[in-house]
Design a protein around this motif. Structure first.
Motif, mmCIF file in Angstrom:
data_model
loop_
_atom_site.group_PDB
_atom_site.id
_atom_site.type_symbol
_atom_site.label_atom_id
_atom_site.label_comp_id
_atom_site.label_asym_id
_atom_site.label_seq_id
_atom_site.Cartn_x
_atom_site.Cartn_y
_atom_site.Cartn_z
ATOM 1 N N ARG A 50 0.937 -1.591 -0.040
ATOM 2 C CA ARG A 50 -0.501 0.062 0.377
ATOM 3 C C ARG A 50 0.539 1.151 -0.108
ATOM 4 O O ARG A 50 0.713 2.204 -0.826
ATOM 5 C CB ARG A 50 -0.829 -0.147 0.999
ATOM 6 C CG ARG A 50 -1.536 0.877 1.476
ATOM 7 C CD ARG A 50 -2.711 1.072 0.123
ATOM 8 N NE ARG A 50 -4.090 0.360 0.540
ATOM 9 C CZ ARG A 50 -4.643 0.522 -1.016
ATOM 10 N NH1 ARG A 50 -4.615 1.391 -1.487
ATOM 11 N NH2 ARG A 50 -5.724 -0.396 -0.976
ATOM 12 N N ARG A 51 2.445 1.248 0.960
ATOM 13 C CA ARG A 51 3.276 2.279 1.295
ATOM 14 C C ARG A 51 3.141 3.049 -0.461
ATOM 15 O O ARG A 51 3.580 4.104 -1.121
ATOM 16 C CB ARG A 51 3.952 2.350 1.268
ATOM 17 C CG ARG A 51 4.848 2.818 2.389
ATOM 18 C CD ARG A 51 6.217 2.811 2.223
ATOM 19 N NE ARG A 51 6.805 2.184 1.468
ATOM 20 C CZ ARG A 51 7.578 2.561 0.715
ATOM 21 N NH1 ARG A 51 7.889 3.959 0.317
ATOM 22 N NH2 ARG A 51 8.158 1.627 -0.162
ATOM 23 N N LEU A 54 1.155 4.428 -2.552
ATOM 24 C CA LEU A 54 0.636 5.896 -2.437
ATOM 25 C C LEU A 54 1.889 6.843 -2.502
ATOM 26 O O LEU A 54 1.378 7.799 -2.702
ATOM 27 C CB LEU A 54 0.433 5.594 -0.924
ATOM 28 C CG LEU A 54 -1.361 5.671 -0.453
ATOM 29 C CD1 LEU A 54 -1.603 5.330 1.041
ATOM 30 C CD2 LEU A 54 -2.195 5.569 -1.251
ATOM 31 N N LEU A 57 1.851 7.693 -6.307
ATOM 32 C CA LEU A 57 0.719 8.422 -6.790
ATOM 33 C C LEU A 57 0.596 9.989 -5.927
ATOM 34 O O LEU A 57 0.338 10.411 -6.561
ATOM 35 C CB LEU A 57 -0.609 8.067 -6.443
ATOM 36 C CG LEU A 57 -0.790 6.540 -6.286
ATOM 37 C CD1 LEU A 57 -2.474 6.299 -6.745
ATOM 38 C CD2 LEU A 57 -0.832 6.604 -8.102
ATOM 39 N N ALA A 58 1.259 10.467 -4.896
ATOM 40 C CA ALA A 58 1.275 11.326 -4.147
ATOM 41 C C ALA A 58 2.485 12.280 -5.341
ATOM 42 O O ALA A 58 2.695 13.628 -5.814
ATOM 43 C CB ALA A 58 2.380 11.176 -2.933
ATOM 44 N N ASP A 63 -3.874 14.659 -3.428
ATOM 45 C CA ASP A 63 -4.198 13.565 -1.868
ATOM 46 C C ASP A 63 -4.453 12.508 -2.956
ATOM 47 O O ASP A 63 -5.913 12.147 -3.782
ATOM 48 C CB ASP A 63 -5.743 14.015 -1.656
ATOM 49 C CG ASP A 63 -6.785 12.933 -0.456
ATOM 50 O OD1 ASP A 63 -5.694 12.281 -0.587
ATOM 51 O OD2 ASP A 63 -7.028 13.514 -0.777
ATOM 52 N N PRO A 64 -4.014 11.528 -2.812
ATOM 53 C CA PRO A 64 -3.361 10.147 -3.612
ATOM 54 C C PRO A 64 -5.467 8.817 -2.896
ATOM 55 O O PRO A 64 -5.252 8.437 -4.029
ATOM 56 C CB PRO A 64 -2.204 9.045 -2.845
ATOM 57 C CG PRO A 64 -1.815 10.484 -2.524
ATOM 58 C CD PRO A 64 -2.549 11.313 -2.296
ATOM 59 N N VAL A 65 -5.658 9.158 -1.813
ATOM 60 C CA VAL A 65 -6.443 8.210 -1.004
ATOM 61 C C VAL A 65 -7.739 9.140 -1.878
ATOM 62 O O VAL A 65 -8.398 8.219 -2.746
ATOM 63 C CB VAL A 65 -6.973 8.706 0.401
ATOM 64 C CG1 VAL A 65 -7.959 7.624 1.289
ATOM 65 C CG2 VAL A 65 -5.369 7.588 0.988
ATOM 66 N N LEU A 68 -7.671 7.931 -5.478
ATOM 67 C CA LEU A 68 -8.233 6.180 -5.674
ATOM 68 C C LEU A 68 -9.712 5.711 -5.389
ATOM 69 O O LEU A 68 -10.314 4.690 -6.100
ATOM 70 C CB LEU A 68 -7.410 5.041 -4.497
ATOM 71 C CG LEU A 68 -5.673 5.042 -5.330
ATOM 72 C CD1 LEU A 68 -5.228 4.041 -3.481
ATOM 73 C CD2 LEU A 68 -5.690 4.388 -5.569
ATOM 74 N N GLN A 86 3.971 -1.319 -10.067
ATOM 75 C CA GLN A 86 3.711 -1.533 -8.886
ATOM 76 C C GLN A 86 3.912 -3.254 -8.673
ATOM 77 O O GLN A 86 4.347 -3.803 -8.231
ATOM 78 C CB GLN A 86 2.201 -1.008 -8.630
ATOM 79 C CG GLN A 86 1.944 -1.988 -7.603
ATOM 80 C CD GLN A 86 1.682 -0.833 -6.545
ATOM 81 O OE1 GLN A 86 2.171 0.850 -6.474
ATOM 82 N NE2 GLN A 86 1.794 -1.706 -4.890
ATOM 83 N N GLN A 184 -7.798 -0.160 -6.355
ATOM 84 C CA GLN A 184 -7.445 0.782 -4.667
ATOM 85 C C GLN A 184 -7.404 -0.611 -3.621
ATOM 86 O O GLN A 184 -6.721 -0.524 -2.760
ATOM 87 C CB GLN A 184 -8.320 2.126 -4.690
ATOM 88 C CG GLN A 184 -8.983 2.099 -2.644
ATOM 89 C CD GLN A 184 -9.893 2.956 -2.601
ATOM 90 O OE1 GLN A 184 -10.833 2.517 -3.233
ATOM 91 N NE2 GLN A 184 -9.863 3.593 -1.143
#
Length: 315
Positions: A50-51, A54, A57-58, A63-65, A68, A86, A184
């Motif tokens: 997950r890290r 993110l 995407l950052a 705001d990557p979340v 997603l 990934q 996601q």
């Protein structure tokens, strides 16, 4: 008795802590293998998966979340170099462009949301929405391309699928090395036996549709150690034994069908030759994913690789 019961737990924790510092540098195959060893390594490896997403995407979104969530809401997929990054767990693969695929019915809605996530004037300096090149709808399954040029110099490209399935864009890639997706909740690789070993089949039937961007990607993949060829028999490990490229092959030889790497073989995400990984397999809501139509559920695509090569099995 306590020593017997708790010693394995302490041992597992020592293994988990030892792997914790190595996780960011592990290739994906090793990371997934470590994740299976015990509960502690599972939690740490899941956190690393997950890290890494993110962090990637950052670079593109404040705001990557939030991004997603929008990707899930409109059935989109992260594709191209970012998805390959990934799948390989190698951040250096994705340089300055994030590619996203969205179905034809969701394209405009997703673009509207994206203008809120990366607002013009603060993060976006230029926005273009244009038809795809003439060969793209047929060969690459892409109807339109929207491009966001960010103030950081990075680029976000959104592809409108020729159909309602974003997966159609994944299956229309010009090489199997780029037939991957990230959502996601999950990520998938169409040819893990090739991709995780830095190999890929070039879809020579789509070479005429390559842009300068794709040719640059080709050079970058080769510089990373990828070997690209139009058929699996071109590699030494598939030129002997059961995958011999001799002039008189038996019905089980020649194209790698048993390993699901034959260009002429019908494939789909979820078959024995593909790799589907959920970021958290223990707590994933499969019913929710089906309801939300998140890959590998919902509208997906089956494919064969368009090639000009002659099958070594069918005479």
């Amino acid at each position: 008795m306590e020593t017997v019961l708790y010693a394995p737990i302490f041992a597992n924790r020592r293994v988990a802590l030892a792997g914790k510092f190595a996780f960011p540098y592990m290739p994906m195959a090793s990371l997934l293998a470590w994740r299976r060893t015990c509960r502690d390594t599972y939690l740490l490896a899941t956190k690393e998966l997950r890290r890494s997403l993110l962090v990637l995407l950052a670079r593109f979104f404040p705001d990557p979340v939030d991004f997603l969530r929008a990707l899930t809401r409109w059935g989109g997929m992260i594709v191209g170099e970012a998805a390959l990054s990934q799948v390989l767990h190698d951040p250096s693969v994705c340089t300055n462009t994030l590619e996203i695929a969205v179905g034809i019915t969701s394209f405009q809605h997703f673009l509207h949301v994206l203008t809120r996530i990366i607002p013009f004037g603060t993060h976006t300096v230029n926005e273009m929405n244009k038809p795809a090149p003439p060969s793209f709808p047929t060969l690459r399954r892409i109807a339109r391309i929207a491009e966001f040029q960010l103030a950081s110099g990075l680029i976000v490209q959104v592809y409108q699928s020729y159909t309602s399935s974003a997966c159609d864009v994944v299956c229309g890639a010009w090489t199997t090395a780029l037939m991957n997706f990230v959502t996601q909740s999950s990520f998938g690789c169409a040819y893990p036996r090739l991709t995780l070993n830095y190999r890929g089949i070039s879809c020579d039937g789509r070479m005429q549709s390559r842009r300068w961007f794709d040719r640059t990607t080709d050079e970058r993949l080769r510089s990373k150690g990828f070997e690209l060829a139009p058929y699996t028999a071109a590699w030494a490990s598939f030129s002997t034994g059961p995958y011999s490229s001799s002039l008189r092959p038996t019905p089980t030889r020649g194209c790698g069908k048993i390993l699901h790497i034959c260009p002429f073989q019908g494939r789909y995400f979820g078959d024995p030759g593909s790799l589907i990984v959920f970021f958290d397999g223990f707590f994933v809501d499969l019913h929710g994913l089906r309801q939300s139509r998140v890959a590998p559920y919902g509208t997906m695509t089956a494919w064969r690789i368009p090639t000009q090569q002659r099958c070594l099995v069918v005479q």
